[in-house]
Design a protein around this motif. Structure first.
Motif, short mmCIF file in Angstrom:
data_model
loop_
_atom_site.label_atom_id
_atom_site.label_comp_id
_atom_site.label_asym_id
_atom_site.label_seq_id
_atom_site.Cartn_x
_atom_site.Cartn_y
_atom_site.Cartn_z
N GLY A 43 -3.61 8.76 -8.18
CA GLY A 43 -4.00 10.12 -7.87
C GLY A 43 -3.13 10.82 -6.83
N GLY A 44 -2.22 10.09 -6.18
CA GLY A 44 -1.33 10.68 -5.19
C GLY A 44 -0.01 11.10 -5.82
N ARG A 45 0.55 12.18 -5.32
CA ARG A 45 1.85 12.66 -5.82
C ARG A 45 2.97 12.14 -4.93
N TYR A 46 4.04 11.67 -5.59
CA TYR A 46 5.18 11.10 -4.88
C TYR A 46 6.46 11.67 -5.48
N ASN A 47 7.44 11.96 -4.66
CA ASN A 47 8.76 12.38 -5.11
C ASN A 47 9.77 11.62 -4.26
N GLU B 12 0.80 -1.22 0.00
CA GLU B 12 0.00 0.00 0.00
C GLU B 12 0.84 1.27 0.00
N GLY B 13 2.16 1.16 0.21
CA GLY B 13 3.04 2.33 0.20
C GLY B 13 2.75 3.26 1.37
N MET B 14 3.20 4.50 1.23
CA MET B 14 2.96 5.54 2.24
C MET B 14 2.57 6.81 1.49
N LEU B 15 1.37 7.29 1.70
CA LEU B 15 0.85 8.44 0.98
C LEU B 15 1.84 9.60 1.01
N GLY B 16 2.16 10.12 -0.16
CA GLY B 16 3.06 11.24 -0.30
C GLY B 16 4.54 10.88 -0.27
N GLU B 17 4.85 9.66 0.15
CA GLU B 17 6.26 9.27 0.25
C GLU B 17 6.62 8.11 -0.66
N ILE B 18 5.92 6.98 -0.52
CA ILE B 18 6.22 5.77 -1.28
C ILE B 18 4.95 5.33 -2.01
N PRO B 19 5.00 5.21 -3.34
CA PRO B 19 3.77 4.86 -4.07
C PRO B 19 3.29 3.44 -3.77
N PRO B 20 1.97 3.25 -3.84
CA PRO B 20 1.41 1.90 -3.65
C PRO B 20 1.73 1.02 -4.86
N HIS C 36 -0.07 4.68 -22.54
CA HIS C 36 -1.07 3.90 -21.79
C HIS C 36 -1.14 4.52 -20.39
N PRO C 37 -2.13 5.37 -20.13
CA PRO C 37 -2.19 6.04 -18.81
C PRO C 37 -2.03 5.04 -17.67
N LEU C 38 -1.12 5.38 -16.76
CA LEU C 38 -0.78 4.49 -15.65
C LEU C 38 -1.66 4.74 -14.45
N PRO C 39 -1.96 3.67 -13.73
CA PRO C 39 -2.77 3.84 -12.50
C PRO C 39 -1.92 4.46 -11.39
N ASP D 68 -0.26 -5.32 -11.78
CA ASP D 68 -0.95 -6.18 -12.75
C ASP D 68 -1.52 -5.37 -13.90
N ARG D 69 -2.00 -4.18 -13.62
CA ARG D 69 -2.58 -3.34 -14.68
C ARG D 69 -1.49 -2.77 -15.58
N ILE D 70 -0.37 -2.36 -15.00
CA ILE D 70 0.75 -1.84 -15.80
C ILE D 70 1.33 -2.96 -16.68
N ALA D 71 1.39 -4.17 -16.15
CA ALA D 71 2.00 -5.30 -16.86
C ALA D 71 1.14 -5.85 -17.99
#
Length: 158
Positions: free
Chosen positions: A89-93, A47-55, A155-158, A61-64
């Motif tokens: 929809g979350g921003r990560y850097n 699930e990652g960490m909102l704003g820090e590490i993407p889920p 291909h827009p990424l989730p 599976d969708r990207i692949a």
């Protein structure tokens, strides 16, 4: 003798079915173990960490599903990833390190495990050969970010 053979037929068919599908799930224990010790430290259970590490869960599976997406995912594990991105929809850097030190089998197993964790029927799988084919190239984490942006336009990424 014929009656006994008929009564064993369902059992034999079931065992053959299990053996046939075992190859499909053989990456799961290895993938889960390598994910936990290499990726789970930051991405946690996926699930990652909102704003820090993407889920990751529900996205890999969708990207692949496309050849370009599969190529990108292998590049991420082999070469790392730097810079800002949007995921679900979350921003990560952030900066993700390269996992080039892992074997082709281990990287394929991690990606297969993550793909299967998405909950979709018939999730894409990865083979060691998929990783080996890209291992000779080392575009670096910033170039992988460029690859991601190009893929997102295609291909827009989730």
């Amino acid at each position: 003798m014929i009656r006994r053979a008929r009564s064993l037929a369902p059992l034999v068919a079931g065992l053959l079915g299990l053996l046939a599908t075992d190859g499909c799930s053989s990456h799961r224990p290895l993938g889960q173990a390598r994910y936990r010790t290499n990726c789970g430290i930051c991405h946690h259970g996926g699930e990652g960490m909102l704003g820090e590490i993407p889920p990751l869960t529900g996205r890999i599976d969708r990207i692949a599903r496309t050849p370009e997406g599969r190529h990108y995912l292998v590049d991420v594990l082999l070469n790392g990833l730097n810079g800002p991105l949007v995921a679900n929809g979350g921003r990560y850097n952030f900066s993700m390190p390269s996992f080039r030190r892992l074997s082709d089998t281990e990287i394929a197993a991690i990606l297969t495990y993550l793909s299967a964790s998405g909950g979709q029927a018939d999730p894409p799988t990865f083979q060691p050969g998929d990783v080996a084919a890209q291992r000779g190239q080392a575009p670096g984490p910033s170039r992988v970010a460029d690859e991601r942006r190009a893929l997102d336009h295609l291909h827009p990424l989730p």
